[in-house]
Design an enzyme around this catalytic site. Structure first.
Site, mmCIF file in Angstrom:
data_model
loop_
_atom_site.group_PDB
_atom_site.id
_atom_site.type_symbol
_atom_site.label_atom_id
_atom_site.label_comp_id
_atom_site.label_asym_id
_atom_site.label_seq_id
_atom_site.Cartn_x
_atom_site.Cartn_y
_atom_site.Cartn_z
ATOM 1 N N HIS A 98 -13.984 -25.111 35.871
ATOM 2 C CA HIS A 98 -14.261 -25.426 34.460
ATOM 3 C C HIS A 98 -12.912 -25.567 33.757
ATOM 4 O O HIS A 98 -11.945 -24.895 34.125
ATOM 5 C CB HIS A 98 -15.057 -24.257 33.872
ATOM 6 N N ASP A 152 -13.458 -16.326 37.661
ATOM 7 C CA ASP A 152 -14.179 -16.805 36.482
ATOM 8 C C ASP A 152 -15.658 -16.552 36.743
ATOM 9 O O ASP A 152 -16.311 -17.295 37.469
ATOM 10 C CB ASP A 152 -13.869 -18.296 36.291
ATOM 11 N N GLN A 201 -20.498 -18.033 35.247
ATOM 12 C CA GLN A 201 -21.804 -18.410 35.812
ATOM 13 C C GLN A 201 -22.242 -17.456 36.926
ATOM 14 O O GLN A 201 -23.273 -17.683 37.559
ATOM 15 C CB GLN A 201 -21.760 -19.842 36.377
ATOM 16 N N LYS A 220 -24.151 -16.131 27.817
ATOM 17 C CA LYS A 220 -24.813 -16.725 28.980
ATOM 18 C C LYS A 220 -25.702 -15.710 29.694
ATOM 19 O O LYS A 220 -26.290 -15.998 30.720
ATOM 20 C CB LYS A 220 -23.767 -17.258 29.967
ATOM 21 N N CYS A 259 -17.489 -30.027 31.163
ATOM 22 C CA CYS A 259 -16.146 -29.410 31.088
ATOM 23 C C CYS A 259 -15.551 -29.202 32.473
ATOM 24 O O CYS A 259 -14.873 -28.187 32.718
ATOM 25 C CB CYS A 259 -16.177 -28.083 30.336
HETATM 26 N N1 PMP Z 1 -16.231 -21.048 33.232
HETATM 27 C C1 PMP Z 1 -17.403 -21.566 33.624
HETATM 28 C C2 PMP Z 1 -17.679 -21.740 35.084
HETATM 29 C C3 PMP Z 1 -18.342 -21.935 32.663
HETATM 30 O O1 PMP Z 1 -19.503 -22.465 33.047
HETATM 31 C C4 PMP Z 1 -18.052 -21.739 31.301
HETATM 32 C C5 PMP Z 1 -19.030 -22.126 30.218
HETATM 33 N N2 PMP Z 1 -19.624 -23.365 30.367
HETATM 34 C C6 PMP Z 1 -16.819 -21.182 30.974
HETATM 35 C C7 PMP Z 1 -15.940 -20.840 31.951
HETATM 36 C C8 PMP Z 1 -16.436 -20.937 29.555
HETATM 37 O O2 PMP Z 1 -17.301 -20.022 28.958
HETATM 38 P P1 PMP Z 1 -17.225 -19.778 27.398
HETATM 39 O O3 PMP Z 1 -17.527 -21.106 26.766
HETATM 40 O O4 PMP Z 1 -18.277 -18.766 27.111
HETATM 41 O O5 PMP Z 1 -15.855 -19.328 27.107
#
Ligand code: PMP
Length: 401
Positions: free
Chosen positions: A116, A192, A195, A218, A359
């Site tokens: 991401h 990270d 998910q 999430k 993203c």
């Molecule tokens: N890493 C991953 C794998 C994600 O899916 C996301 C959220 N889509 C993020 C980081 C970022 O999370 P946040 O927007 O809550 O900071």
């Protein structure tokens, strides 16, 4: 059926009552049950005072609730309370780690192409501004790692930072093997968990991570708060992202003495209400059981993969049937823009999915070779009927394309 009472669970989520919406956008953010909103409301209506320095009873109660929330969220991931820092979200957690490690020119950081942007841009900034060497390893279109290539890239590296679960493919990284490679190289292992933590039983010791980032929104919790686990040995090495009130034990005009962690990393008024809501969210998840939640999501995802794959003109991405996949299913309909598919799903059947690059442009464009995908993502409250309705409407879109 899951190991918990699905009807009773669904009744806790007002957005799901009335049947107007089929919510399959859980990888972007989850819904909150009443219990979480009630906990937030109780704090705002009955406590509300700032933490720490106040001597009055409301401040004492607020401080107690904040500490208790830290204990509960830490316990949920198998950490000690002192190892958990509350942050805004996973993005802030990852920036805090990248910024705070004091990496220098020539230090090497390993990430994968499937990251991401939140686990890519903070390291790219270090490459561009500090001269850190960024080593990007490939993954297959199914999300598989080549562990030999990873071990090669990790040679002499200071950091390995990867996603536990891909938010595009639903693939699950071989975390224990990656942790072993990091340990062999003496590299810090950053995971990270945006998910991962919401969907899989989490035990930081078993994972062998030095840092774990995750977001409350999430996992049924409020927006505006997340967690950063920092292994206690790594705490002293990390510089705080922000300086100011609440993070010192002494200040003179010549300098300051930082407070012990985790307060050291939490300058300013912390997100007390959100922490209280976060704790209510992990209590809710625990009451159902993370094993039960993850196996239900796997069932739903497998059903979606099977149904969608059987539609001519639909291409499903990620791990093939039988391989480990969390509740994320990305797909495309030949000849139809993913945004159009998402708009039709909403219009025709109230089905909420996400479309676009999620993203993760280097993965979507570079590895999958497309501009975007449609992504359905499941959580503990979804039903087989909802999956079947998704498959049915996608079938209609593909048939008319
Ligand atoms: N890493 C991953 C794998 C994600 O899916 C996301 C959220 N889509 C993020 C980081 C970022 O999370 P946040 O927007 O809550 O900071």
């Amino acid at each position: 059926m899951p190991d918990y009472d699905l009807d009773r669970v669904r009744a806790d989520f007002p957005i799901l009552s009335g049947g107007e919406v089929i919510y399959l956008d859980n990888a972007a953010t989850s819904l909150s049950p009443r219990q979480v909103v009630d906990a937030l409301a109780d704090f705002y209506l009955n406590v509300r005072a700032n933490v720490h320095r106040g001597l009055h009873r409301l401040s004492a109660r607020s401080t107690e609730m904040y500490s208790e929330a830290r204990r509960e969220v830490a316990d949920f991931i198998g950490a000690d309370p002192g190892e958990l820092v509350f942050v805004r979200n996973s993005t802030e957690a990852l920036n805090m780690v990248a910024r705070g490690m004091g990496l220098r020119r020539g230090d090497a950081v390993v990430v994968s192409v499937a990251e991401h942007h939140s686990n890519l841009l903070p390291w790219m900034r270090l490459r561009d501004e500090v001269g850190v060497e960024l080593r990007v390893i490939g993954v297959s279109p199914e999300g598989e790692y080549d562990l030999d290539a990873l071990a090669e890239a990790a040679r002499g590296a200071k950091v390995i930072s990867v996603a536990w679960v891909s938010n595009v493919l639903g693939s699950v990284a071989p975390v224990e093997e990656i942790g072993r490679i990091a340990a062999e190289e003496g590299a810090a292992f950053v995971l990270d968990g945006a998910q991962g933590v919401p969907h899989l039983p989490t035990d930081v010791r078993r994972l062998g991570v030095d840092f774990l980032a995750f977001s409350a929104h999430k996992m049924l919790g409020p927006t505006g708060i997340g967690g950063l686990y920092i292994r206690s040995e790594a705490m002293e090495e990390l510089a705080p992202l922000n300086l100011g009130g609440g993070m010192i034990s002494d200040v003179t005009l010549d300098g300051y003495v930082p407070a012990p962690p985790p307060e050291r990393f939490e300058a300013g008024t912390p997100p007390v209400a959100q922490a209280v809501g976060f704790a209510a969210a992990v209590r809710y998840l625990r009451s159902l059981g993370m094993e039960a939640i993850s196996s239900w999501e796997r069932e739903l995802a497998a059903r979606a993969v099977e149904g969608l794959s059987s539609i001519p003109g639909v291409r499903v991405y990620g791990p093939p049937p039988g391989r480990e996949r969390s509740g994320v299913v990305s797909f495309n309909v030949d000849g139809v823009d993913p945004h159009d598919v998402a708009a039709i799903l909403d219009e025709v059947a109230g089905i909420a999915v996400r479309s676009g690059h999620h993203c993760a442009l280097p993965l979507v464009r570079g590895v999958l070779g497309v501009q975007g995908t449609v992504r359905a993502s499941f959580y503990l409250y979804n039903t087989e009927e909802e999956v079947d309705r998704l498959v049915e409407v996608v079938g209609e879109v593909a048939g008319g394309a």
